[in-house]
Motif scaffolding. Structure first.
Motif, PDB file in Angstrom:
ATOM      1  N   SER A 132      -8.968   3.070  -4.562  1.00 40.22           N
ATOM      2  CA  SER A 132      -8.809   1.891  -3.717  1.00 40.22           C
ATOM      3  C   SER A 132      -7.313   1.745  -3.425  1.00 40.22           C
ATOM      4  O   SER A 132      -6.469   2.355  -4.092  1.00 40.22           O
ATOM      5  CB  SER A 132      -9.322   0.639  -4.423  1.00 40.22           C
ATOM      6  OG  SER A 132      -8.478   0.314  -5.531  1.00 40.22           O
ATOM      7  N   ILE A 133      -6.990   0.922  -2.445  1.00 44.10           N
ATOM      8  CA  ILE A 133      -5.582   0.707  -2.098  1.00 44.10           C
ATOM      9  C   ILE A 133      -4.831   0.128  -3.296  1.00 44.10           C
ATOM     10  O   ILE A 133      -3.726   0.576  -3.622  1.00 44.10           O
ATOM     11  CB  ILE A 133      -5.474  -0.226  -0.874  1.00 44.10           C
ATOM     12  CG1 ILE A 133      -6.026   0.497   0.368  1.00 44.10           C
ATOM     13  CG2 ILE A 133      -4.035  -0.670  -0.646  1.00 44.10           C
ATOM     14  CD1 ILE A 133      -6.198  -0.391   1.582  1.00 44.10           C
ATOM     15  N   ALA A 168       4.371   4.542   1.502  1.00 42.64           N
ATOM     16  CA  ALA A 168       3.496   5.703   1.306  1.00 42.64           C
ATOM     17  C   ALA A 168       2.032   5.307   1.447  1.00 42.64           C
ATOM     18  O   ALA A 168       1.241   6.013   2.097  1.00 42.64           O
ATOM     19  CB  ALA A 168       3.748   6.327  -0.058  1.00 42.64           C
ATOM     20  N   VAL A 169       1.641   4.191   0.852  1.00 47.37           N
ATOM     21  CA  VAL A 169       0.256   3.712   0.946  1.00 47.37           C
ATOM     22  C   VAL A 169      -0.107   3.447   2.405  1.00 47.37           C
ATOM     23  O   VAL A 169      -1.184   3.837   2.874  1.00 47.37           O
ATOM     24  CB  VAL A 169       0.056   2.442   0.092  1.00 47.37           C
ATOM     25  CG1 VAL A 169      -1.248   1.737   0.458  1.00 47.37           C
ATOM     26  CG2 VAL A 169       0.063   2.795  -1.389  1.00 47.37           C
ATOM     27  N   LEU A 219      -7.185   6.479   2.989  1.00 48.46           N
ATOM     28  CA  LEU A 219      -7.411   5.293   2.164  1.00 48.46           C
ATOM     29  C   LEU A 219      -8.243   4.295   2.959  1.00 48.46           C
ATOM     30  O   LEU A 219      -7.815   3.839   4.017  1.00 48.46           O
ATOM     31  CB  LEU A 219      -6.077   4.648   1.775  1.00 48.46           C
ATOM     32  CG  LEU A 219      -5.376   5.150   0.523  1.00 48.46           C
ATOM     33  CD1 LEU A 219      -4.024   4.460   0.381  1.00 48.46           C
ATOM     34  CD2 LEU A 219      -6.211   4.915  -0.724  1.00 48.46           C
ATOM     35  N   ASP A 220      -9.420   3.972   2.438  1.00 47.82           N
ATOM     36  CA  ASP A 220     -10.329   3.052   3.113  1.00 47.82           C
ATOM     37  C   ASP A 220     -11.104   2.312   2.031  1.00 47.82           C
ATOM     38  O   ASP A 220     -12.011   2.870   1.415  1.00 47.82           O
ATOM     39  CB  ASP A 220     -11.267   3.839   4.028  1.00 47.82           C
ATOM     40  CG  ASP A 220     -12.206   2.941   4.823  1.00 47.82           C
ATOM     41  OD1 ASP A 220     -12.592   1.863   4.321  1.00 47.82           O
ATOM     42  OD2 ASP A 220     -12.558   3.322   5.954  1.00 47.82           O
ATOM     43  N   ASP A 239      -0.870   0.494  -7.592  1.00 47.49           N
ATOM     44  CA  ASP A 239      -0.523   0.199  -8.992  1.00 47.49           C
ATOM     45  C   ASP A 239      -0.026   1.445  -9.716  1.00 47.49           C
ATOM     46  O   ASP A 239       0.930   1.377 -10.503  1.00 47.49           O
ATOM     47  CB  ASP A 239      -1.725  -0.386  -9.736  1.00 47.49           C
ATOM     48  CG  ASP A 239      -2.024  -1.822  -9.322  1.00 47.49           C
ATOM     49  OD1 ASP A 239      -1.176  -2.429  -8.640  1.00 47.49           O
ATOM     50  OD2 ASP A 239      -3.104  -2.328  -9.670  1.00 47.49           O
ATOM     51  N   LYS A 240      -0.666   2.577  -9.464  1.00 45.62           N
ATOM     52  CA  LYS A 240      -0.244   3.818 -10.108  1.00 45.62           C
ATOM     53  C   LYS A 240       1.129   4.267  -9.595  1.00 45.62           C
ATOM     54  O   LYS A 240       1.957   4.754 -10.371  1.00 45.62           O
ATOM     55  CB  LYS A 240      -1.282   4.920  -9.880  1.00 45.62           C
ATOM     56  CG  LYS A 240      -2.559   4.718 -10.682  1.00 45.62           C
ATOM     57  CD  LYS A 240      -3.530   5.866 -10.497  1.00 45.62           C
ATOM     58  CE  LYS A 240      -4.793   5.655 -11.326  1.00 45.62           C
ATOM     59  NZ  LYS A 240      -5.754   6.774 -11.173  1.00 45.62           N
TER      60      LYS A 240
END
Length: 201
Positions: A72-73, A92-93, A102-103, A78-79
């Motif tokens: 997930s976004i 980057a996200v 990413l969806d 978080d990572k």
């Protein structure tokens, strides 16, 4: 400030300012952004270079994490924040969202299907799992409402796999009911499932 580059292990390039180590990048990046050793650079030029290096690090980390499994976004962000700054992580996200990698809705539907079909989770347990991954309540509610999931069948499957022997023990039935309640199933669904199991259905 005088910049210098020193080769490290593998493809690593260590950057120094006035002979003091600052940060590490890679040979590919340095080939594209090369600055001759001994060049006098300004604070603004250094900050721009650092921003590029940090974004590259965040981008590469995104690619690595997504190559292992979907995220997930919120999970991915978080990572990233464990190793990169917030601005680089967000940039980057956003780039991976733009590229279609990413969806949240697609991720949530796939995860919910796995939790229902393979782990036999209850609606409330699925909601909890999705919420913890940062999925919006609107998406969660839509997924759970449209799920073709039979909670009684799920309870029966779990009991048959894990708790069948307990039913014949003293106080076992109550313990099984308590275990199913903790998994988020309603008492009426648990009761229906137990009746069918005990009637040999």
């Amino acid at each position: 400030m005088i910049i210098k580059a020193q080769r490290g292990r593998g493809s690593k390039i260590h950057l120094l300012l006035d002979d003091e180590y600052q940060l590490t990048t890679d040979a590919e990046f340095w080939a594209l952004n090369f600055i001759n050793d001994g060049t006098d650079i300004t604070d603004e030029e250094w900050e721009e270079l650092v921003e590029k290096i940090n974004y590259r690090k965040a981008f590469n980390k995104c690619a690595d994490l997504l190559s292992r499994r979907d995220h997930s976004i919120k999970e991915l962000r978080d990572k990233l924040l464990r190793t990169v700054d917030e601005a680089s992580a967000d940039k980057a996200v956003d780039k991976f969202i733009e590229m279609g990698y990413l969806d949240d809705e697609k991720f949530a539907r796939a995860l919910a299907e796995h939790l229902y079909d393979m782990k036999h989770y209850s609606d409330s347990h699925v909601k909890q799992e999705l919420y913890q991954r940062g999925i919006s309540r609107d998406i969660i509610n839509d997924i759970v409402e449209s799920a073709e999931n039979d909670p009684v069948e799920s309870v029966m499957t779990i009991i048959n796999k894990k708790y069948l022997n307990k039913l014949n023990m003293e106080g076992g039935r109550e313990k099984v009911i308590a275990a199913m309640v903790r998994k988020g199933f309603s008492y009426s669904d648990i009761k229906s499932a137990l009746e069918q199991i005990e009637n040999g259905e």
